[in-house]
Motif scaffolding. Sequence first.
Motif, mmCIF file in Angstrom:
data_model
loop_
_atom_site.group_PDB
_atom_site.id
_atom_site.type_symbol
_atom_site.label_atom_id
_atom_site.label_comp_id
_atom_site.label_asym_id
_atom_site.label_seq_id
_atom_site.Cartn_x
_atom_site.Cartn_y
_atom_site.Cartn_z
ATOM 1 N N PHE B 352 12.467 2.639 51.600
ATOM 2 C CA PHE B 352 13.293 3.743 51.130
ATOM 3 C C PHE B 352 14.024 3.345 49.849
ATOM 4 O O PHE B 352 14.037 4.103 48.865
ATOM 5 C CB PHE B 352 14.305 4.166 52.202
ATOM 6 C CG PHE B 352 15.076 5.390 51.819
ATOM 7 C CD1 PHE B 352 14.568 6.655 52.078
ATOM 8 C CD2 PHE B 352 16.299 5.293 51.160
ATOM 9 C CE1 PHE B 352 15.266 7.798 51.700
ATOM 10 C CE2 PHE B 352 17.001 6.427 50.777
ATOM 11 C CZ PHE B 352 16.488 7.683 51.053
ATOM 12 N N SER B 353 14.603 2.155 49.826
ATOM 13 C CA SER B 353 15.345 1.702 48.649
ATOM 14 C C SER B 353 14.442 1.659 47.422
ATOM 15 O O SER B 353 14.802 2.143 46.337
ATOM 16 C CB SER B 353 15.922 0.308 48.891
ATOM 17 O OG SER B 353 16.627 0.289 50.108
ATOM 18 N N ILE B 354 13.270 1.074 47.604
ATOM 19 C CA ILE B 354 12.379 0.915 46.445
ATOM 20 C C ILE B 354 11.874 2.270 45.963
ATOM 21 O O ILE B 354 11.857 2.562 44.760
ATOM 22 C CB ILE B 354 11.217 -0.034 46.800
ATOM 23 C CG1 ILE B 354 11.764 -1.445 46.978
ATOM 24 C CG2 ILE B 354 10.140 0.009 45.726
ATOM 25 C CD1 ILE B 354 10.772 -2.435 47.518
ATOM 26 N N ILE B 355 11.454 3.119 46.903
ATOM 27 C CA ILE B 355 10.938 4.431 46.500
ATOM 28 C C ILE B 355 12.050 5.257 45.857
ATOM 29 O O ILE B 355 11.840 5.942 44.855
ATOM 30 C CB ILE B 355 10.322 5.163 47.718
ATOM 31 C CG1 ILE B 355 9.090 4.401 48.211
ATOM 32 C CG2 ILE B 355 9.954 6.600 47.365
ATOM 33 C CD1 ILE B 355 8.537 4.896 49.527
ATOM 34 N N TYR B 356 13.246 5.142 46.418
ATOM 35 C CA TYR B 356 14.386 5.894 45.877
ATOM 36 C C TYR B 356 14.673 5.487 44.434
ATOM 37 O O TYR B 356 14.819 6.331 43.548
ATOM 38 C CB TYR B 356 15.613 5.658 46.763
ATOM 39 C CG TYR B 356 16.823 6.457 46.359
ATOM 40 C CD1 TYR B 356 16.992 7.776 46.798
ATOM 41 C CD2 TYR B 356 17.785 5.912 45.518
ATOM 42 C CE1 TYR B 356 18.092 8.515 46.407
ATOM 43 C CE2 TYR B 356 18.892 6.647 45.123
ATOM 44 C CZ TYR B 356 19.043 7.948 45.572
ATOM 45 O OH TYR B 356 20.130 8.689 45.182
ATOM 46 N N LEU B 357 14.681 4.180 44.205
ATOM 47 C CA LEU B 357 14.973 3.679 42.859
ATOM 48 C C LEU B 357 13.822 3.973 41.895
ATOM 49 O O LEU B 357 14.032 4.435 40.775
ATOM 50 C CB LEU B 357 15.239 2.164 42.900
ATOM 51 C CG LEU B 357 16.530 1.759 43.619
ATOM 52 C CD1 LEU B 357 16.608 0.244 43.786
ATOM 53 C CD2 LEU B 357 17.750 2.277 42.843
ATOM 54 N N LEU B 358 12.617 3.703 42.353
ATOM 55 C CA LEU B 358 11.439 3.953 41.507
ATOM 56 C C LEU B 358 11.380 5.422 41.104
ATOM 57 O O LEU B 358 11.041 5.771 39.958
ATOM 58 C CB LEU B 358 10.182 3.555 42.300
ATOM 59 C CG LEU B 358 8.856 3.416 41.563
ATOM 60 C CD1 LEU B 358 8.968 2.450 40.396
ATOM 61 C CD2 LEU B 358 7.775 2.928 42.533
ATOM 62 N N ASN B 359 11.749 6.270 42.053
ATOM 63 C CA ASN B 359 11.721 7.717 41.820
ATOM 64 C C ASN B 359 12.695 8.143 40.717
ATOM 65 O O ASN B 359 12.505 9.175 40.063
ATOM 66 C CB ASN B 359 12.063 8.429 43.133
ATOM 67 C CG ASN B 359 11.823 9.921 43.070
ATOM 68 O OD1 ASN B 359 10.757 10.350 42.654
ATOM 69 N ND2 ASN B 359 12.825 10.712 43.472
ATOM 70 N N LYS B 360 13.772 7.372 40.544
ATOM 71 C CA LYS B 360 14.731 7.674 39.468
ATOM 72 C C LYS B 360 14.098 7.411 38.104
ATOM 73 O O LYS B 360 14.421 8.063 37.113
ATOM 74 C CB LYS B 360 15.989 6.781 39.592
ATOM 75 C CG LYS B 360 16.793 6.992 40.857
ATOM 76 C CD LYS B 360 17.571 8.297 40.786
ATOM 77 C CE LYS B 360 18.377 8.506 42.062
ATOM 78 N NZ LYS B 360 18.832 9.909 42.192
ATOM 79 N N VAL B 361 13.220 6.416 38.052
ATOM 80 C CA VAL B 361 12.597 6.027 36.782
ATOM 81 C C VAL B 361 11.340 6.857 36.520
ATOM 82 O O VAL B 361 11.165 7.436 35.445
ATOM 83 C CB VAL B 361 12.237 4.522 36.797
ATOM 84 C CG1 VAL B 361 11.792 4.063 35.421
ATOM 85 C CG2 VAL B 361 13.420 3.697 37.298
ATOM 86 N N ILE B 362 10.478 6.886 37.491
ATOM 87 C CA ILE B 362 9.229 7.646 37.359
ATOM 88 C C ILE B 362 9.126 8.565 38.567
ATOM 89 O O ILE B 362 8.783 8.127 39.657
ATOM 90 C CB ILE B 362 8.001 6.702 37.340
ATOM 91 C CG1 ILE B 362 8.176 5.633 36.250
ATOM 92 C CG2 ILE B 362 6.717 7.492 37.123
ATOM 93 C CD1 ILE B 362 7.073 4.597 36.260
ATOM 94 N N PRO B 363 9.415 9.843 38.387
ATOM 95 C CA PRO B 363 9.444 10.733 39.557
ATOM 96 C C PRO B 363 8.105 10.789 40.284
ATOM 97 O O PRO B 363 7.059 10.900 39.657
ATOM 98 C CB PRO B 363 9.800 12.092 38.960
ATOM 99 C CG PRO B 363 10.406 11.795 37.634
ATOM 100 C CD PRO B 363 9.759 10.536 37.152
ATOM 101 N N PHE B 364 8.178 10.676 41.610
ATOM 102 C CA PHE B 364 6.985 10.766 42.439
ATOM 103 C C PHE B 364 6.458 12.200 42.518
ATOM 104 O O PHE B 364 5.270 12.423 42.661
ATOM 105 C CB PHE B 364 7.297 10.310 43.881
ATOM 106 C CG PHE B 364 7.216 8.832 44.095
ATOM 107 C CD1 PHE B 364 8.246 7.998 43.702
ATOM 108 C CD2 PHE B 364 6.109 8.253 44.709
ATOM 109 C CE1 PHE B 364 8.184 6.613 43.914
ATOM 110 C CE2 PHE B 364 6.024 6.878 44.928
ATOM 111 C CZ PHE B 364 7.058 6.058 44.529
ATOM 112 N N ARG B 365 7.344 13.161 42.483
ATOM 113 C CA ARG B 365 6.964 14.514 42.837
ATOM 114 C C ARG B 365 6.337 15.252 41.655
ATOM 115 O O ARG B 365 6.917 15.316 40.567
ATOM 116 C CB ARG B 365 8.198 15.277 43.298
ATOM 117 C CG ARG B 365 7.894 16.635 43.868
ATOM 118 C CD ARG B 365 9.164 17.324 44.359
ATOM 119 N NE ARG B 365 8.844 18.675 44.781
ATOM 120 C CZ ARG B 365 8.348 18.971 45.968
ATOM 121 N NH1 ARG B 365 8.150 18.030 46.864
ATOM 122 N NH2 ARG B 365 8.045 20.229 46.261
#
Lengths: 392, 392, 392
Positions: B352-365
């Motif tokens: 969760f932490s990694i996906i949450y942070l990564l998502n701030k930089v490169i959005p998953f959605r």
Amino acid sequence: MDTAYVIDTLFALFSITLIILMVPGFAMLEAGLVRTKNVSSVLTVNVMIYAVASMAFILVGFHLAFGDFQSTTMSQWAFFMFQMAFVGKAINIMSGGVGERARLLPLTLFTVIMGALIYPTAVNISWGSDWIKDTIFDLNFVDLAGSTVIHSTGGWALLAAILVIGSRKGRYVGNQIRVIPASNIPLVVLGAMLLWIGWFGFNGGSVGGISTKELADSVALTVFNTNTAGLAGAISVGVLIYIRYKLFDITMILNGALGGLVAITAGPHLYTTFDAITIGAIGGALVVLAVPLFDRFRIDDPVGALSVHLVNGIWGTLAVGIFAADYANGITFLNQLKGVGVMAVFVFSVSFSIIYLLNKVIPFRASDEDQVQGLDVSECGLEAYPEFKRAI
Amino acid sequence: MDTAYVIDTLFALFSITLIILMVPGFAMLEAGLVRTKNVSSVLTVNVMIYAVASMAFILVGFHLAFGDFQSTTMSQWAFFMFQMAFVGKAINIMSGGVGERARLLPLTLFTVIMGALIYPTAVNISWGSDWIKDTIFDLNFVDLAGSTVIHSTGGWALLAAILVIGSRKGRYVGNQIRVIPASNIPLVVLGAMLLWIGWFGFNGGSVGGISTKELADSVALTVFNTNTAGLAGAISVGVLIYIRYKLFDITMILNGALGGLVAITAGPHLYTTFDAITIGAIGGALVVLAVPLFDRFRIDDPVGALSVHLVNGIWGTLAVGIFAADYANGITFLNQLKGVGVMAVFVFSVSFSIIYLLNKVIPFRASDEDQVQGLDVSECGLEAYPEFKRAI
Amino acid sequence: MDTAYVIDTLFALFSITLIILMVPGFAMLEAGLVRTKNVSSVLTVNVMIYAVASMAFILVGFHLAFGDFQSTTMSQWAFFMFQMAFVGKAINIMSGGVGERARLLPLTLFTVIMGALIYPTAVNISWGSDWIKDTIFDLNFVDLAGSTVIHSTGGWALLAAILVIGSRKGRYVGNQIRVIPASNIPLVVLGAMLLWIGWFGFNGGSVGGISTKELADSVALTVFNTNTAGLAGAISVGVLIYIRYKLFDITMILNGALGGLVAITAGPHLYTTFDAITIGAIGGALVVLAVPLFDRFRIDDPVGALSVHLVNGIWGTLAVGIFAADYANGITFLNQLKGVGVMAVFVFSVSFSIIYLLNKVIPFRASDEDQVQGLDVSECGLEAYPEFKRAI
């Protein structure tokens, strides 16, 4: 000893099974890459090649390739079948690249000639044990599972065929190159992955046995390096095309994986992990470079077979001379280059001559009308997806 | 002794081949379950995961999981590749559940992190032999082939990803849950059956060897029980949904089989036939119960991966403490529960932490427009079935 | 000795895996041959047969077939699972031929009866070791991997089912026979090739072991001859239909290959290469002859299962008495004929009685409206290709 004989026979049967899994592998890959109107025709070619080439090899080709050779380390039937399983692969490479315009009857006749004569002679010169090898050539190059003997052989025969048969109608018009999209991506992925897995048997089985500690290590290293080169080929293409187009083109990524697999095939038992990664990654990059290059020369290859098999067959054979040179044992870049060159001249000239002459008697090229309508109707009398409405 | 070394290497290669057959298995299953406009994208994710996760594990992850461990019972290359073949599976589980809205670039970056760090750490804690296991945790739970280590790990990472990425556009509108039918049922069946068969190598190979009578019996029992649980899962779902709907929904039946297969995976070497049937049948029933439950909480999982892998990963790990408790050897329900719990906390919080942070930089959605158009165009630049006219 | 036990267990697991690969093989073949509106239903039948027949055999059938037999040469679990893997095949043969009009519930119930009782009794009489064989019949015929026990058994049950259930609505109208084209040719090819490859495990595994030089040679010869008969069947049909129609019909070519594979199955360990070619080629020709013959008698078999499995099951069993007669060991044409005859009478009469009675309680035949709409909607509640627009 019995145990070694038994284990090597079982290992050969396991390898054979994986190699024959490449028959549906090639069939699905090509069926996915061509247009729906040519899918049945491409599938029929794949099945007929397996049937006809194997039978030609059983009845004629094996003896030409191996003479009276008798396996003492495993059941002769397993050795015989392992060699038989290889022959169709070389011809499959060729048939894919002339898809969507080559007719089935001449292709079948050429398959008989290639399975009975051309491929077995190529084997004789390189891997075999009979008169040609001993008396005329004795190519002293390393090609464990056939970067040259299988993949370049198929590639040179394909180049010869394309030069005789020409490009698909409508592919090159004036200065335009028409892009023809793959019709069924799941089949492309399925086919490529079956090929990938089949390669474990192809390369692993080519070590020749697994019944000692040394052989077991060599087989496991071979399978590991084979897979690693495929991974590296896929990743290298993925990175290159994402940088260039900001898109992930799965057909190119898979051709990159296959390019890496072809490139490793000459020496997977000789490399470190980093060698395998380097060779596979370069193999993938070569596919990205070669596909537009062939198009520039108007060499029309609907499945990218020349880029995957011919270019990487050459690269992979030379790579042994770069990454695994061993002067004491005669493994040199020049010996590898000589192997590539002699096989190229032999296979290309013989294939071109035969296809050229055969084409005079029974034309390979389907008529323009049949190409427009699709070869499924004219060659097979049935459509691949008759109940699905066409969008284009 | 050489013979044992040789046989265990051959057995590992056989198992590896079956496990890698799960790559096209997952790919076909997911390609069949999602809408045609997202098929290429889902297939690309599957291939890229195999390539990227395996490479990350080869270069970094293996050492983190196993340290300097050297296999003495089989070729180190076979052991290395067997472990490598596992890593992609955990990530595949995750990627399926975020299909139809997750973009490929961040998913690929997360795959690198999960293949190099998260999964290897999970292995280290449970199966591995390195510093984390010896110094911090020493989870004393039985999980032969990864009900927890593979399936729940993938499941927790998926849950984390869904919480960050959200549901597909249009899936939940007001109080309505829109049913999105699978687009290609033959691919679903093909994929599920390839997974099923791959499981024989997954679980059988996890016994670690076959070279003595005891090991051979254990492997054969493992494969037999694995298959039996799959049968029971399919039958239990078939009966339940026929009673409820008077219809046979093949996608649910297959997810039931897969649920049974996940559930047996923690202890297939320990069970009687009736244990295997019970565990598998409950596994199937749990899928039937869990699918609507996740939907009720608006956790959108297009392929049912949470129900199959997370729920049954937990159930299967606990089942060892119920059906095969052995207090003398420390196999208890509480130890199993502790294993489930520690892994859950570790994998979920880190993912969760990694996906949450990564998502701030490169959005998953993917954007709403891209989702409406389909990810194949925006992410891959090619459609899966360009020649087929769409009905919907 | 341990090594032999280990190797034969590993060999059995390898064979089992290939045989279970025939489950997706049959599923894809049949899904490709029927119309799109019945694809989900056909796929569901295939999966349910594997699940239900295997479970019935595990719980009841094995004991009926083999009594208390304990394998001493390999793990009992491997022997048990190998036998289990066979049962679904016989029923698959039957279900394919009643596709597009048989309902799933009665088919599932008949599967339970056939898996628990009919097939095990057939095995008991022929291969088994229990009371029926020893006290009532002792058929002294050679049928290594089941030309009769599997293929004709499935075929006779299918004939019984067709006589009870009738032909598909609209297939025979007045004097017209309506040709219904296969809906998805790539699936047909994929399925047939998976069956072909699965056959290596089916026939090779039926030798019973590989752990001595003699056994290894016998297994390798068996696999080689099996494959060769498939090649010959494909080629013989290819030549016949090209001469007749100037077209290559891939569905007929593949049924020819399958016909050759069925025909070799009774005695692949006994033949020379030329025997295998002859038997396979005749097998293919029989398919070409039998398909229109069954249609003339209005026996409606959408996948050609009677021509492939029943006709060639008989031919293959008799072929042992022709090509491998050995009077000293009691292998005679008459003994083979007696085996064919007794099994025919037993399986057909029992199957017909059960299907006839079961049909009174739960009708097998889908209503005309359901057939027109397609069984996918009425039986499964889901379409196979919901997003694809239908052309017809």
